[in-house]
Design a protein around this motif. Structure first.
Motif, mmCIF file in Angstrom:
data_model
loop_
_atom_site.group_PDB
_atom_site.id
_atom_site.type_symbol
_atom_site.label_atom_id
_atom_site.label_comp_id
_atom_site.label_asym_id
_atom_site.label_seq_id
_atom_site.Cartn_x
_atom_site.Cartn_y
_atom_site.Cartn_z
ATOM 1 N N MET A 114 18.741 42.974 -11.634
ATOM 2 C CA MET A 114 20.141 42.879 -12.046
ATOM 3 C C MET A 114 21.054 42.712 -10.829
ATOM 4 S SD MET A 114 20.274 45.667 -15.137
ATOM 5 C CE MET A 114 21.993 45.423 -15.522
ATOM 6 N N ILE A 115 20.709 43.400 -9.735
ATOM 7 C CA ILE A 115 21.521 43.265 -8.515
ATOM 8 C C ILE A 115 21.417 41.842 -7.984
ATOM 9 C CG2 ILE A 115 21.632 43.956 -6.076
ATOM 10 C CD1 ILE A 115 20.965 46.812 -7.015
ATOM 11 N N VAL A 116 20.180 41.292 -7.968
ATOM 12 C CA VAL A 116 19.999 39.917 -7.502
ATOM 13 C C VAL A 116 20.777 38.958 -8.391
ATOM 14 C CG1 VAL A 116 18.275 38.071 -7.291
ATOM 15 C CG2 VAL A 116 17.787 40.337 -6.363
ATOM 16 N N GLN A 117 20.678 39.146 -9.702
ATOM 17 C CA GLN A 117 21.417 38.285 -10.626
ATOM 18 C C GLN A 117 22.920 38.420 -10.404
ATOM 19 O OE1 GLN A 117 20.091 39.402 -14.532
ATOM 20 N NE2 GLN A 117 18.348 37.985 -14.514
ATOM 21 N N ALA A 118 23.380 39.664 -10.205
ATOM 22 C CA ALA A 118 24.816 39.874 -9.982
ATOM 23 C C ALA A 118 25.257 39.188 -8.690
ATOM 24 C CB ALA A 118 25.125 41.367 -9.929
ATOM 25 N N ARG A 119 24.417 39.298 -7.634
ATOM 26 C CA ARG A 119 24.768 38.637 -6.371
ATOM 27 C C ARG A 119 24.816 37.120 -6.553
ATOM 28 N NH1 ARG A 119 21.189 42.317 -2.273
ATOM 29 N NH2 ARG A 119 22.643 44.061 -2.180
ATOM 30 N N GLU A 120 23.821 36.598 -7.282
ATOM 31 C CA GLU A 120 23.818 35.155 -7.528
ATOM 32 C C GLU A 120 25.044 34.745 -8.336
ATOM 33 O OE1 GLU A 120 20.101 34.284 -9.441
ATOM 34 O OE2 GLU A 120 18.937 34.503 -7.595
ATOM 35 N N ALA A 121 25.376 35.546 -9.349
ATOM 36 C CA ALA A 121 26.552 35.229 -10.165
ATOM 37 C C ALA A 121 27.818 35.293 -9.323
ATOM 38 C CB ALA A 121 26.651 36.186 -11.350
ATOM 39 N N ILE A 122 27.903 36.307 -8.466
ATOM 40 C CA ILE A 122 29.075 36.448 -7.590
ATOM 41 C C ILE A 122 29.156 35.247 -6.645
ATOM 42 C CG2 ILE A 122 30.022 37.787 -5.671
ATOM 43 C CD1 ILE A 122 28.996 40.317 -7.153
ATOM 44 N N GLN A 123 27.996 34.872 -6.080
ATOM 45 C CA GLN A 123 27.982 33.728 -5.158
ATOM 46 C C GLN A 123 28.386 32.453 -5.884
ATOM 47 O OE1 GLN A 123 27.469 34.055 -1.864
ATOM 48 N NE2 GLN A 123 27.993 31.907 -1.655
ATOM 49 N N ASN A 124 27.852 32.282 -7.102
ATOM 50 C CA ASN A 124 28.213 31.094 -7.885
ATOM 51 C C ASN A 124 29.706 31.084 -8.198
ATOM 52 O OD1 ASN A 124 25.598 30.147 -7.878
ATOM 53 N ND2 ASN A 124 25.084 31.023 -9.872
ATOM 54 N N GLU A 125 30.240 32.224 -8.596
ATOM 55 C CA GLU A 125 31.675 32.318 -8.883
ATOM 56 C C GLU A 125 32.500 32.063 -7.626
ATOM 57 O OE1 GLU A 125 33.375 32.800 -11.776
ATOM 58 O OE2 GLU A 125 31.448 32.592 -12.806
ATOM 59 N N LYS A 126 32.010 32.587 -6.501
ATOM 60 C CA LYS A 126 32.709 32.395 -5.226
ATOM 61 C C LYS A 126 32.724 30.910 -4.862
ATOM 62 C CE LYS A 126 32.235 33.729 -0.377
ATOM 63 N NZ LYS A 126 31.384 34.478 0.559
ATOM 64 N N ASN A 127 31.539 30.272 -5.002
ATOM 65 C CA ASN A 127 31.459 28.832 -4.696
ATOM 66 C C ASN A 127 32.358 28.024 -5.625
ATOM 67 O OD1 ASN A 127 29.641 29.320 -2.662
ATOM 68 N ND2 ASN A 127 27.833 28.874 -3.896
ATOM 69 N N ALA A 128 32.343 28.402 -6.914
ATOM 70 C CA ALA A 128 33.193 27.698 -7.875
ATOM 71 C C ALA A 128 34.666 27.891 -7.523
ATOM 72 C CB ALA A 128 32.909 28.182 -9.292
ATOM 73 N N ALA A 129 35.032 29.127 -7.148
ATOM 74 C CA ALA A 129 36.424 29.404 -6.789
ATOM 75 C C ALA A 129 36.819 28.625 -5.531
ATOM 76 C CB ALA A 129 36.622 30.902 -6.582
ATOM 77 N N LEU A 130 35.889 28.594 -4.545
ATOM 78 C CA LEU A 130 36.185 27.846 -3.317
ATOM 79 C C LEU A 130 36.333 26.360 -3.615
ATOM 80 C CD1 LEU A 130 33.891 29.545 -0.657
ATOM 81 C CD2 LEU A 130 36.380 29.540 -0.712
ATOM 82 N N ALA A 131 35.452 25.846 -4.459
ATOM 83 C CA ALA A 131 35.545 24.421 -4.815
ATOM 84 C C ALA A 131 36.867 24.141 -5.515
ATOM 85 C CB ALA A 131 34.371 24.026 -5.705
ATOM 86 N N GLU A 132 37.251 25.054 -6.392
ATOM 87 C CA GLU A 132 38.524 24.875 -7.104
ATOM 88 C C GLU A 132 39.693 24.947 -6.136
ATOM 89 O OE1 GLU A 132 40.998 26.967 -10.722
ATOM 90 O OE2 GLU A 132 38.843 27.290 -10.599
#
Length: 164
Positions: free
Chosen positions: A105-123
């Motif tokens: 769950m921690i790995v998934q949360a980190r991946e989700a956070i990273q994905n959200e971060k990348n999406a936010a940066l792209a936006e």
């Protein structure tokens, strides 16, 4: 003194009557009394033997019961030990699963956070690029609103290109 001293005839008849009574008692009463006494004695002996036998059987039953109780206690202890081991295994398995699940769950949360971060940066980059293009477009429109300004900008770009 005649009353106190018996005569010879009286003694004789008393002896004869005593003998007859003795023979009658021996024939009719003595044998049944002796046989009933022997019967009673044998029944008492049988009862004592049976009591001793019952006592031995009770001791054997008591020993058997104690052995059964000891076996039951050993079985109970074995079952309790197995139950304790099984519960400890279940606890360890649950802890291991929980740790693995938590890690996953921690790995998934980190991946989700990273994905959200990348999406936010792209936006943010897209928004910044759009804003930059809009600002540049507005500046160029204002600066290039007349023909001589456009000619001057093109000339300056050409000079920069030749220099590089």
């Amino acid at each position: 003194m005649q009353i106190v001293t018996p005569e010879l005839g009286l003694i004789f008849w008393q002896l004869v009557i005593f003998g007859i009574v003795l023979l009658l008692l021996r024939a009719f009463a003595w044998k049944p009394i002796l046989s009933s006494l022997k019967e009673r004695e044998s029944s008492i002996d049988d009862a004592l033997r049976m009591a001793d036998q019952a006592k031995l059987e009770m001791q054997q039953l008591k020993a058997g019961n104690e052995k059964l109780l000891a076996d039951a206690r050993m079985e109970r202890d074995r079952i309790l030990k197995e139950a304790t081991e099984v519960s400890n295994q279940l606890i360890e398995t649950a802890k291991t699963k929980a740790t693995e699940e938590g890690g996953r769950m921690i790995v998934q949360a980190r991946e989700a956070i990273q994905n959200e971060k990348n999406a936010a940066l792209a936006e943010v980059k897209n928004t910044a690029a759009k804003l930059s293009i809009d600002i540049a477009e507005r500046i160029l429109r204002r600066e290039l609103a007349d023909q001589p300004a456009q000619q001057q900008l093109v000339d300056s770009y050409l000079k920069e290109v030749n220099l590089n």
